[in-house]
Every structure is written in C-alpha cells, then in structure tokens.
Write a protein that holds these residues in place. Structure first.
Motif, PDB file in Angstrom:
ATOM      1  N   ALA A  84       0.153  17.609   1.412  1.00 31.69           N
ATOM      2  CA  ALA A  84      -0.016  16.169   1.219  1.00 31.69           C
ATOM      3  C   ALA A  84       1.343  15.459   1.271  1.00 31.69           C
ATOM      4  N   VAL A  85       2.357  16.060   0.666  1.00 24.27           N
ATOM      5  CA  VAL A  85       3.707  15.460   0.700  1.00 24.27           C
ATOM      6  C   VAL A  85       4.210  15.375   2.135  1.00 24.27           C
TER       7      VAL A  85
ATOM      8  N   ARG B 252       2.966   5.967  -2.716  1.00 17.46           N
ATOM      9  CA  ARG B 252       4.110   6.805  -3.104  1.00 17.46           C
ATOM     10  C   ARG B 252       4.002   7.193  -4.590  1.00 17.46           C
ATOM     11  N   ILE B 253       3.522   6.284  -5.410  1.00 18.94           N
ATOM     12  CA  ILE B 253       3.323   6.598  -6.828  1.00 18.94           C
ATOM     13  C   ILE B 253       2.298   7.717  -6.982  1.00 18.94           C
ATOM     14  N   SER B 254       1.219   7.662  -6.183  1.00 19.50           N
ATOM     15  CA  SER B 254       0.196   8.714  -6.236  1.00 19.50           C
ATOM     16  C   SER B 254       0.787  10.059  -5.831  1.00 19.50           C
TER      17      SER B 254
ATOM     18  N   ALA C 188       0.824  -1.207   0.000  1.00 23.29           N
ATOM     19  CA  ALA C 188       0.000   0.000   0.000  1.00 23.29           C
ATOM     20  C   ALA C 188       0.860   1.259   0.000  1.00 23.29           C
ATOM     21  N   GLN C 189       1.954   1.217   0.768  1.00 26.38           N
ATOM     22  CA  GLN C 189       2.833   2.391   0.807  1.00 26.38           C
ATOM     23  C   GLN C 189       3.483   2.639  -0.550  1.00 26.38           C
TER      24      GLN C 189
ATOM     25  N   SER D 169       4.930   7.891   6.628  1.00 29.44           N
ATOM     26  CA  SER D 169       6.015   6.978   6.277  1.00 29.44           C
ATOM     27  C   SER D 169       6.939   6.744   7.470  1.00 29.44           C
ATOM     28  N   GLY D 170       7.140   7.798   8.265  1.00 35.62           N
ATOM     29  CA  GLY D 170       7.946   7.628   9.470  1.00 35.62           C
ATOM     30  C   GLY D 170       7.312   6.642  10.439  1.00 35.62           C
ATOM     31  N   ARG D 171       5.974   6.739  10.596  1.00 34.14           N
ATOM     32  CA  ARG D 171       5.286   5.803  11.491  1.00 34.14           C
ATOM     33  C   ARG D 171       5.277   4.390  10.899  1.00 34.14           C
TER      34      ARG D 171
END
Length: 458
Positions: A103-104, A85-87, A80-81, A111-113
């Motif tokens: 959003a970024v 990331r592509i989106s 899912a990540q 991503s850190g979590r």
C-alpha cells in the motif's frame, strides 16, 4: 523549449514557495472569490482595460472559467492527498505486513502522478496572464484548452486516488482498531502495576514477606520504561503486546499477594493436620505386626507373604514424613511458601501410601476370615454376575455372539477351578478371592462391550 518532466512531491521541479502560495491562496480566499477576480476589470469600476470586442472578452471569460475549474480540481486533489497520507501513516505505524508495504509503494506511485498533474497545472497557470489588456482571443482560447486539459488530468488522478483510498479500507480499519486499543491497554498496564505494588505493601505491613513476588514486580520495571517511551519508539504492535503482557503479570502478582495471608494460614493448618495424621499412622503401624502374626498362624503363606514388608516400610514412610514435616515448618517460618507447599505435598503422598499399606493388612485378614467362614457368598456373587451377562448376551438373539460367549464360558470354567481349589486341608483362600475378582472384572468388560455395540447400533 521542451518543459522538464516534473519530479515527485518531495523533489518537484515546481518551486515549493510557488506551489504553497497557490494552496494558501485557494484556502484563504476561496473559490468564489477567485471567480470574482476573473471578471473583467472594466466591470470592477474605473478600469483602464481597452475593449477589443465581444469575441475576445468571451474567450477571456471562458479561459478564466477554465482556470477556476482547474484551481478547484487542484485544491480538491491536494486535500484528498493530504487526507490519504494520514491514512497511510496510520497503517504504517501499526502494520508491517506485505499488504501494508505494498500500500505504501502504491501511494508513492500515485503521489508521483499527482506531482506530474499538479506541475502541468501550475505551468498552465504561469504561462497565461488572463488579465492582460491586450489579450487576444486566440491566446485566450489556447489558455482555456491547456487549463481544461490540466483540470481533466487532475480529475483523472483524483479518481485513481479515490479508488486507492477505497482499497485501503480493511488495512485502515485494522490499524485504527489497534490504535484505539493502545492507550487503554497501556493505562491498564500502569494501573495493574500500581495495584500489584499496593497489594505487596499491604502484605508486608501484615508481617509477611513476599520476596518472590517483589522480584517479579521489579522485573516489570524495564517493561514499564518501554511503555512510557511510547509506540513511536517501539511500534504499535509491540507496545500493545507488551502492555497486555505486563497487565496480565501484574494482575497475577496482585492476586497472589492478596491471597498470601490465606495461603500462610492454609499451610499452618496443613502442618498441624499432617502432624496429627503421622502420629496416628505411627500407632496403626504398630498394629500391623499382630495382624500378620494371625495371618501366618491361620492361613497359608500365599495369603500373607506379600504383606511381610508392610511394618518396616510403613515405619520408614512415617519417619520420612516426619522429616519432611520439619523441613516444611522451617520453610514456612522463613516464608518460603513454594518450598513449604511442595514439602507438604510430599508428606501427604507418603502418608497416603502408608495408610493404604497398613489398611491392606487389616482388610486382608477381614476378607480371609469372611471367605473361610462362608465361601459360598463369594461363589454366588460371582455366578450371578456371569448369569446376568449371559442373559444380556442372548437378548434379541437365538445364539450368542462368539466374541461374548467365549470369555463368559471361560469365566465359568475359571470359577469352577477356583471353587475346586478350596478342597483340601489348607486351601489358598487368597488365590480364591483374587480369582473370583478377576472373573467379575472379565464379565464386566463383556457387559460394557455388549452395551457399547448395541448403543452404537441405535
């Protein structure tokens, strides 16, 4: 020893090779095979594991099940990540708005979590060898607890990631729409430039020059270079805007180039037509002086003195028109199309002005002759207009509105004064005509006002 807190994905304390090996294993062998590997070796045929009783083996099986569930959660979260990331990359390629930048930042925080939950999972896997022959029930139970906690952490952050992905819908839809427009827009620009170039070649083959159009087309060369360099270098929004602008300009050049032969023929026709008209006005200008002579002889100075300048002014206008015609011919021969068109417009304006002034002298004599012969026709025409307006003002009323009655009463008085001015040996017929015309204009304004007010009332 206390474990060191995990870092972000890019600088995680978990060895990259170790983590990648986990991903690869999960991807290649699949989860069912992992479950099969978790079976006790004694059931695989010929194993050497010692039997420690039902409780130990039961705890081992539960721990292995927890490990498989955690592995499935890890694999699902990682997939899912990657997809999200592509989106995010799609959005950042197109959108530089505050919402996109936010959003970024949010994705980086999530991503850190994810890195933290993944690190705990990998530590739990590394900490417990569930295939040991002497695995105790308490150790297996502890492993199951830690692996279940790791699975729950992975599941929780997956839910957070899913919610974040859902919130990206509008931004992602906008970005995908622009990306879908990009390739067709760039292709239209390239095809437009090709069509414009072909049109210019065809015009030149016909013997016409198109230097201005060629210069405009050449100016688009750097823009084409930037389009060829791609959106990766210049950004999607700028590339899309550039492609649309180039396509519009190229289409304009193509249309003008294809119309150039028609434009040249039109200029040739106007040159001949305006030359003929200038010659005709030269003849008519010579006829103004006899008209003025008759006006001077038969009517008072007030009837003709404003026309005294007409012969000289008309002759000067014709001379200017002829000079501009010669300049337009030179411009046409040199294929300076805008200059030729502008000069011909000037010639037309000069000839129109001359035509009006020359016609004014003859018209003046005609109208003065008519009113001198029978002024009553002009008087009746004006009185009829006044009476018609008075009837309209009284329609549906017992007394007229002062705003309407006053200008109509003034018009009656003004007409009477104009008629009285015809008495005497040398009446000013031109003053009489201008007065009656002014009266009719006043009456017309009153009628328009009444109709507008009554129309608005309905």
């Amino acid at each position: 020893m206390t474990a060191t807190p995990p870092q972000s994905y890019s600088s995680s304390s978990v060895p990259r090779a170790h983590r990648q090996a986990l991903r690869d294993t999960l991807t290649l062998v699949g989860l069912p095979l992992l479950a099969a590997l978790a079976l006790p070796a004694s059931f695989a045929g010929g194993g050497t594991r010692r039997w420690f009783g039902g409780r130990a083996e039961s705890q081992r099986a539960e721990a292995q099940a927890a490990k498989d569930a955690a592995a499935a959660a890890f694999y699902e979260l990682d997939t899912a990540q990657r997809d999200l990331r592509i989106s995010i990359e799609t959005i950042t390629a197109v959108d530089d708005s505050p919402a996109a930048r936010r959003a970024v930042a949010d994705f980086q925080a999530i991503s850190g979590r994810i890195d933290e939950a993944s690190s705990h999972y990998i530590e739990a896997v590394d900490a417990h060898d569930l295939d040991r022959d002497d695995l105790e029930a308490s150790v297996a139970a502890h492993a199951r607890t830690e692996l279940t906690r790791a699975k729950d952490d992975l599941g929780n952050v997956k839910k957070e990631l899913d919610r974040f992905g859902d919130s990206l819908g509008p931004l992602l839809g906008k970005a995908e729409t622009q990306l879908a427009r990009l390739a067709p827009a760039v292709e239209r620009a390239r095809q437009g430039l090709l069509a414009a170039s072909n049109a210019l070649d065809a015009v030149r083959e016909s013997g016409l020059k198109a230097d201005a159009l060629a210069a405009r087309l050449a100016a688009l060369g750097p823009e084409l270079t930037k389009l060829n360099q791609g959106a990766g270098q210049h950004g999607v929004p700028h590339t899309l805007e550039r492609a649309e602008r180039v396509a519009r300009e190229a289409e304009s050049i193509r249309v003008e180039a294809e119309r150039l032969p028609e434009r040249a023929a039109e200029i040739d026709h106007r040159l001949v037509s305006l030359r003929t008209r200038a010659e005709a006005l030269t003849t008519r200008t010579g006829q103004v002086e006899p008209v003025l002579s008759e006006l001077r002889r038969r009517f008072t100075a007030a009837c003709w003195q404003d026309l005294q300048h007409v012969p000289d002014q008309a002759a000067e206008n014709v001379r200017q028109a002829e000079r501009k015609l010669r300049e337009a011919r030179v411009a046409r021969d040199e294929q300076r199309w805008p200059d030729a068109t502008s000069l011909l417009s000037t010639v037309r304006a000069l000839l129109n002005t001359t035509d009006e002034s020359v016609s004014a002298a003859g018209d003046r004599l005609h109208r003065l002759n008519a009113v001198q012969k029978d002024p009553q026709q002009e008087i009746d025409r004006t009185r009829f207009a006044i009476r018609d307006a008075q009837r309209l003002a009284m329609t549906g009323r017992t007394t007229p509105d002062p705003r309407h009655a006053r200008p109509l009463d003034d018009s009656v008085a003004r007409l009477d004064r104009a008629v009285a001015g015809l008495e005497g040996r040398h009446p000013d017929y031109w003053h009489f005509l201008t007065e009656t015309e002014a009266v009719r204009q006043t009456v017309a304004r009153v009628v328009a006002q009444i109709r507008e007010e009554r129309g608005g009332a309905h």
